[in-house]
Write a protein that holds these residues in place. Structure first.
Motif, PDB file in Angstrom:
ATOM      1  N   ALA A 177       0.834  -1.205   0.000  1.00  0.00           N
ATOM      2  CA  ALA A 177       0.000   0.000   0.000  1.00  0.00           C
ATOM      3  C   ALA A 177       0.867   1.254   0.000  1.00  0.00           C
ATOM      4  O   ALA A 177       0.584   2.224  -0.721  1.00  0.00           O
ATOM      5  N   ALA A 178       1.931   1.252   0.780  1.00  0.00           N
ATOM      6  CA  ALA A 178       2.813   2.417   0.855  1.00  0.00           C
ATOM      7  C   ALA A 178       3.592   2.614  -0.443  1.00  0.00           C
ATOM      8  O   ALA A 178       3.863   3.742  -0.855  1.00  0.00           O
ATOM      9  N   ALA A 179       3.946   1.517  -1.093  1.00  0.00           N
ATOM     10  CA  ALA A 179       4.730   1.603  -2.331  1.00  0.00           C
ATOM     11  C   ALA A 179       3.892   2.098  -3.495  1.00  0.00           C
ATOM     12  O   ALA A 179       4.408   2.733  -4.416  1.00  0.00           O
ATOM     13  N   ALA A 180       2.588   1.804  -3.471  1.00  0.00           N
ATOM     14  CA  ALA A 180       1.684   2.208  -4.557  1.00  0.00           C
ATOM     15  C   ALA A 180       2.245   1.802  -5.911  1.00  0.00           C
ATOM     16  O   ALA A 180       2.163   2.550  -6.882  1.00  0.00           O
ATOM     17  N   GLY A 181       2.808   0.611  -5.958  1.00  0.00           N
ATOM     18  CA  GLY A 181       3.403   0.107  -7.184  1.00  0.00           C
ATOM     19  C   GLY A 181       2.701  -1.138  -7.673  1.00  0.00           C
ATOM     20  O   GLY A 181       1.564  -1.425  -7.279  1.00  0.00           O
ATOM     21  N   PRO A 182       3.372  -1.899  -8.515  1.00  0.00           N
ATOM     22  CA  PRO A 182       2.743  -3.109  -9.060  1.00  0.00           C
ATOM     23  C   PRO A 182       2.499  -4.150  -7.971  1.00  0.00           C
ATOM     24  O   PRO A 182       3.289  -4.288  -7.037  1.00  0.00           O
ATOM     25  N   ARG A 183       1.392  -4.873  -8.120  1.00  0.00           N
ATOM     26  CA  ARG A 183       1.097  -5.955  -7.181  1.00  0.00           C
ATOM     27  C   ARG A 183       0.332  -7.054  -7.900  1.00  0.00           C
ATOM     28  O   ARG A 183      -0.313  -6.818  -8.921  1.00  0.00           O
ATOM     29  N   LEU A 184       0.404  -8.245  -7.334  1.00  0.00           N
ATOM     30  CA  LEU A 184      -0.167  -9.434  -7.965  1.00  0.00           C
ATOM     31  C   LEU A 184      -1.100 -10.151  -7.007  1.00  0.00           C
ATOM     32  O   LEU A 184      -0.784 -10.343  -5.832  1.00  0.00           O
ATOM     33  N   SER A 185      -2.266 -10.569  -7.533  1.00  0.00           N
ATOM     34  CA  SER A 185      -3.192 -11.401  -6.773  1.00  0.00           C
ATOM     35  C   SER A 185      -3.446 -12.673  -7.564  1.00  0.00           C
ATOM     36  O   SER A 185      -3.700 -12.620  -8.773  1.00  0.00           O
ATOM     37  N   LEU A 186      -3.381 -13.821  -6.871  1.00  0.00           N
ATOM     38  CA  LEU A 186      -3.620 -15.119  -7.496  1.00  0.00           C
ATOM     39  C   LEU A 186      -4.707 -15.849  -6.716  1.00  0.00           C
ATOM     40  O   LEU A 186      -4.690 -15.869  -5.487  1.00  0.00           O
ATOM     41  N   GLU A 187      -5.636 -16.475  -7.451  1.00  0.00           N
ATOM     42  CA  GLU A 187      -6.713 -17.224  -6.789  1.00  0.00           C
ATOM     43  C   GLU A 187      -7.061 -18.467  -7.615  1.00  0.00           C
ATOM     44  O   GLU A 187      -7.431 -18.337  -8.792  1.00  0.00           O
ATOM     45  N   PRO A 188      -6.950 -19.656  -7.047  1.00  0.00           N
ATOM     46  CA  PRO A 188      -6.366 -19.924  -5.735  1.00  0.00           C
ATOM     47  C   PRO A 188      -4.856 -19.762  -5.777  1.00  0.00           C
ATOM     48  O   PRO A 188      -4.233 -19.984  -6.815  1.00  0.00           O
ATOM     49  N   ARG A 189      -4.277 -19.380  -4.653  1.00  0.00           N
ATOM     50  CA  ARG A 189      -2.838 -19.146  -4.623  1.00  0.00           C
ATOM     51  C   ARG A 189      -2.062 -20.453  -4.663  1.00  0.00           C
ATOM     52  O   ARG A 189      -1.101 -20.594  -5.404  1.00  0.00           O
TER      53      ARG A 189
END
Length: 320
Positions: A215-227
């Motif tokens: 959240a602080a970086a406000a950069g790229p992030r990845l979500s995987l489901e199911p992980r």
């Protein structure tokens, strides 16, 4: 490390990547990140496992799955792999034993893929805006960040002047067990915060630290489901026009199926509407993906199957 070395060659791999007796083994990916933080950016890193899960390299032959994942893991995180196949492996190859032949085919299969798609690995750099400060290679927080697919790099406390410069990051995460900082280290960190950087101090068992850092970086992030046992790493080509999402499935026994991927590229791409997405894998001639959605800086899609390794490329079309 000697700064005059043209290549850094580390025989420091202990165990091969995978899920062993319920334990997710990401030690080698963590060590590669640590070594990258110790060396100069121009120094290539070659990495070798000297103890496999089945034992010392002179005494056993890792399975085809282990061979594949070891290669993919190293290249995804910015290293090359080397192998010393003396002893059992070499002897078995000479004798045409099926175990060794299958392992050799697996190595050839993945090496061929790397050569065929060398542009995805040659001088590719990570895009992380988060750096984790480590004093030594073993860092449980680094393991957790890897398993949660947090895009981060390691800054080695004793070598803050090596690796990716501090000013390329937005957030530094400092574990609670770091040794006392020197005056020089404090000065470097003060310069970082003066330039707008954020330092997050992590408690010994503080939950949610990864989410706070992202959240602080406000950069790229990845979500995987199911992980499951899938983790991701994001890199880009030198010209910045292609982003590569590396997805590795550490479960040798079961492919990851119908994995929903959400990749946010905040700080990298504002509008993906004219970007092209391709899916590549050494495990399948034409990997299947569905439900592609590109809106703003967010890409969403579903991968039908991740056997061991899949690479997803996002490329700006000509004229962008």
């Amino acid at each position: 490390m000697n700064d005059t070395n043209e290549v850094i060659w580390e025989e420091d791999g202990k165990d091969t990547p995978g899920v062993w007796n319920g334990k997710w083994q990401v030690d080698n990916a963590r060590k590669i990140k640590f070594l990258s933080g110790e060396k100069e950016l121009w120094q290539p890193l070659m990495y070798e496992n000297d103890i496999y899960h089945c034992g010392h390299r002179e005494l056993c032959v890792p399975s085809p799955s282990e061979q594949k994942l070891s290669i993919a893991e190293a290249y995804a995180f910015g290293a090359a792999t080397s192998r010393n196949i003396e002893g059992r492996f070499l002897s078995a190859l000479f004798k045409d034993e099926p175990e060794a032949q299958e392992a050799w085919k697996a190595i050839a299969q993945y090496n061929h893929f790397l050569v065929e798609h060398r542009e995805l690995y040659h001088q590719a750099t990570p895009v992380a805006r988060i750096a984790l400060i480590s004093a030594e290679p073993h860092n449980p927080l680094a393991d957790e960040f890897l398993k949660q697919s947090v895009f981060f790099e390691t800054k080695v406390l004793a070598h803050l002047d090596k690796g990716v410069p501090l000013d390329r990051f937005k957030v530094l995460v400092m574990p609670a067990d770091l040794p006392k900082l020197s005056a020089e280290q404090k000065a470097r960190l003060n310069t970082f915060t003066t330039g707008g950087g954020v330092i997050i101090r992590a408690g010994k068992a503080e939950p949610g630290i990864a989410a706070r850092a992202e959240a602080a970086a406000a950069g790229p992030r990845l979500s995987l489901e199911p992980r499951g046992y899938v983790l991701g790493q994001l890199t880009r080509t030198p010209d910045g026009r292609t982003l590569i999402l590396h997805l590795l499935n550490y479960d040798h026994q079961a492919p990851a199926e119908n994995v929903k991927v959400r990749l946010e590229l905040s700080g990298l791409v504002q509008d993906l509407s004219r970007w092209e997405v391709k899916v590549l894998s050494p495990d399948a001639a034409q990997p299947q993906f569905a439900g592609l959605s590109l809106h703003g800086s967010v890409s969403e899609f579903t991968l039908r199957r991740i056997e061991h390794y899949t690479a997803v490329t996002l490329s700006a079309r000509a004229g962008r």
